[in-house]
Every structure is written in structure tokens, then in C-alpha cells.
Write a protein that holds these residues in place. Structure first.
Motif, PDB file in Angstrom:
ATOM      1  N   ILE A   1       9.356 -10.823  -0.410  1.00  0.00           N
ATOM      2  CA  ILE A   1       9.599  -9.874   0.683  1.00  0.00           C
ATOM      3  C   ILE A   1       9.946  -8.502   0.119  1.00  0.00           C
ATOM      4  O   ILE A   1       9.469  -7.477   0.598  1.00  0.00           O
ATOM      5  CB  ILE A   1      10.695 -10.400   1.627  1.00  0.00           C
ATOM      6  N   ASP A   2      10.764  -8.458  -0.922  1.00  0.00           N
ATOM      7  CA  ASP A   2      11.121  -7.185  -1.552  1.00  0.00           C
ATOM      8  C   ASP A   2       9.881  -6.490  -2.121  1.00  0.00           C
ATOM      9  O   ASP A   2       9.744  -5.269  -2.013  1.00  0.00           O
ATOM     10  CB  ASP A   2      12.159  -7.393  -2.655  1.00  0.00           C
ATOM     11  N   CYS A   3       8.973  -7.254  -2.721  1.00  0.00           N
ATOM     12  CA  CYS A   3       7.724  -6.673  -3.242  1.00  0.00           C
ATOM     13  C   CYS A   3       6.896  -6.089  -2.099  1.00  0.00           C
ATOM     14  O   CYS A   3       6.364  -4.981  -2.211  1.00  0.00           O
ATOM     15  CB  CYS A   3       6.907  -7.721  -3.983  1.00  0.00           C
ATOM     16  N   CYS A   4       6.792  -6.823  -1.002  1.00  0.00           N
ATOM     17  CA  CYS A   4       6.025  -6.340   0.150  1.00  0.00           C
ATOM     18  C   CYS A   4       6.644  -5.078   0.740  1.00  0.00           C
ATOM     19  O   CYS A   4       5.937  -4.136   1.075  1.00  0.00           O
ATOM     20  CB  CYS A   4       5.935  -7.416   1.228  1.00  0.00           C
ATOM     21  N   LYS A   5       7.964  -5.064   0.857  1.00  0.00           N
ATOM     22  CA  LYS A   5       8.640  -3.888   1.411  1.00  0.00           C
ATOM     23  C   LYS A   5       8.392  -2.661   0.541  1.00  0.00           C
ATOM     24  O   LYS A   5       8.173  -1.565   1.051  1.00  0.00           O
ATOM     25  CB  LYS A   5      10.140  -4.145   1.541  1.00  0.00           C
ATOM     26  N   GLN A   6       8.427  -2.843  -0.760  1.00  0.00           N
ATOM     27  CA  GLN A   6       8.194  -1.706  -1.651  1.00  0.00           C
ATOM     28  C   GLN A   6       6.763  -1.208  -1.518  1.00  0.00           C
ATOM     29  O   GLN A   6       6.509  -0.013  -1.505  1.00  0.00           O
ATOM     30  CB  GLN A   6       8.506  -2.082  -3.090  1.00  0.00           C
ATOM     31  N   HIS A   7       5.823  -2.130  -1.394  1.00  0.00           N
ATOM     32  CA  HIS A   7       4.418  -1.755  -1.236  1.00  0.00           C
ATOM     33  C   HIS A   7       4.196  -0.998   0.075  1.00  0.00           C
ATOM     34  O   HIS A   7       3.563   0.054   0.102  1.00  0.00           O
ATOM     35  CB  HIS A   7       3.546  -3.013  -1.278  1.00  0.00           C
ATOM     36  N   ILE A   8       4.738  -1.517   1.173  1.00  0.00           N
ATOM     37  CA  ILE A   8       4.595  -0.861   2.472  1.00  0.00           C
ATOM     38  C   ILE A   8       5.260   0.511   2.450  1.00  0.00           C
ATOM     39  O   ILE A   8       4.698   1.495   2.926  1.00  0.00           O
ATOM     40  CB  ILE A   8       5.186  -1.745   3.590  1.00  0.00           C
ATOM     41  N   SER A   9       6.431   0.588   1.874  1.00  0.00           N
ATOM     42  CA  SER A   9       7.167   1.848   1.794  1.00  0.00           C
ATOM     43  C   SER A   9       6.396   2.901   1.007  1.00  0.00           C
ATOM     44  O   SER A   9       6.330   4.062   1.399  1.00  0.00           O
ATOM     45  CB  SER A   9       8.525   1.601   1.150  1.00  0.00           C
ATOM     46  N   SER A  10       5.779   2.493  -0.100  1.00  0.00           N
ATOM     47  CA  SER A  10       5.053   3.462  -0.928  1.00  0.00           C
ATOM     48  C   SER A  10       3.785   3.948  -0.247  1.00  0.00           C
ATOM     49  O   SER A  10       3.319   5.047  -0.509  1.00  0.00           O
ATOM     50  CB  SER A  10       4.731   2.863  -2.295  1.00  0.00           C
ATOM     51  N   ASN A  11       3.215   3.139   0.645  1.00  0.00           N
ATOM     52  CA  ASN A  11       1.990   3.530   1.341  1.00  0.00           C
ATOM     53  C   ASN A  11       2.241   4.237   2.662  1.00  0.00           C
ATOM     54  O   ASN A  11       1.506   5.151   3.019  1.00  0.00           O
ATOM     55  CB  ASN A  11       1.103   2.309   1.589  1.00  0.00           C
ATOM     56  N   TYR A  12       3.248   3.808   3.394  1.00  0.00           N
ATOM     57  CA  TYR A  12       3.448   4.317   4.757  1.00  0.00           C
ATOM     58  C   TYR A  12       4.788   5.025   4.969  1.00  0.00           C
ATOM     59  O   TYR A  12       4.962   5.696   5.971  1.00  0.00           O
ATOM     60  CB  TYR A  12       3.344   3.163   5.765  1.00  0.00           C
ATOM     61  N   GLY A  13       5.735   4.844   4.074  1.00  0.00           N
ATOM     62  CA  GLY A  13       7.049   5.448   4.210  1.00  0.00           C
ATOM     63  C   GLY A  13       8.094   4.448   4.655  1.00  0.00           C
ATOM     64  O   GLY A  13       7.793   3.440   5.295  1.00  0.00           O
ATOM     65  N   LYS A  14       9.338   4.719   4.265  1.00  0.00           N
ATOM     66  CA  LYS A  14      10.441   3.793   4.536  1.00  0.00           C
ATOM     67  C   LYS A  14      10.748   3.647   6.016  1.00  0.00           C
ATOM     68  O   LYS A  14      11.272   2.631   6.444  1.00  0.00           O
ATOM     69  CB  LYS A  14      11.700   4.242   3.803  1.00  0.00           C
TER      70      LYS A  14
END
Length: 69
Positions: free
Chosen positions: A49-62
């Protein structure tokens, strides 16, 4: 994070270097990722989940709708 041609969209094709190297996502940090993958056996889905959150954050923003979903 792949482009239409199948390569990473952050790869500079002329220099063959990462354009976001200093801020690349967790899973791109091969040494760190492989070391931390062992954490999966201890912490289960939290690691993924942490990996997915970092990926989403880097692409779309926190604070993006994608992150909220």
C-alpha cells in the motif's frame, strides 16, 4: 509509469538517464526496494500500500482525487 513505447516516461532517451532520479518513487530504488521487500513478510499489505501511495502521489499529487480513492 511507462510511456507508449514501453520505456519509463522519465527516461531521457538521449542520455539514458532518469529525469527524476533524486525524487524517483520507492519502487525505482532497486537496492532499497529489494531490501525493503523483506518487510513485506513482516508487515504484509502495508508495504505494498505504501508503494502504491508513493506511485499515485508522484503521478497525481498527494491531495489528488486518485489518492483519495
Amino acid at each position: 509509469m511507462t510511456d507508449i513505447d514501453g520505456w519509463c516516461k522519465y527516461l531521457d532517451k538521449e542520455t539514458k538517464k532518469c529525469k527524476i532520479y533524486e525524487s524517483r518513487p520507492h519502487f525505482c530504488r532497486v537496492e532499497e526496494f529489494s531490501k525493503n521487500f523483506n518487510e513485506y513478510f513482516q508487515f504484509g499489505d502495508k508495504f505494498l500500500i505504501d508503494c502504491c501511495k508513493q506511485h499515485i502521489s508522484s503521478n497525481y499529487g498527494k491531495k489528488s482525487p486518485q489518492m483519495n480513492n
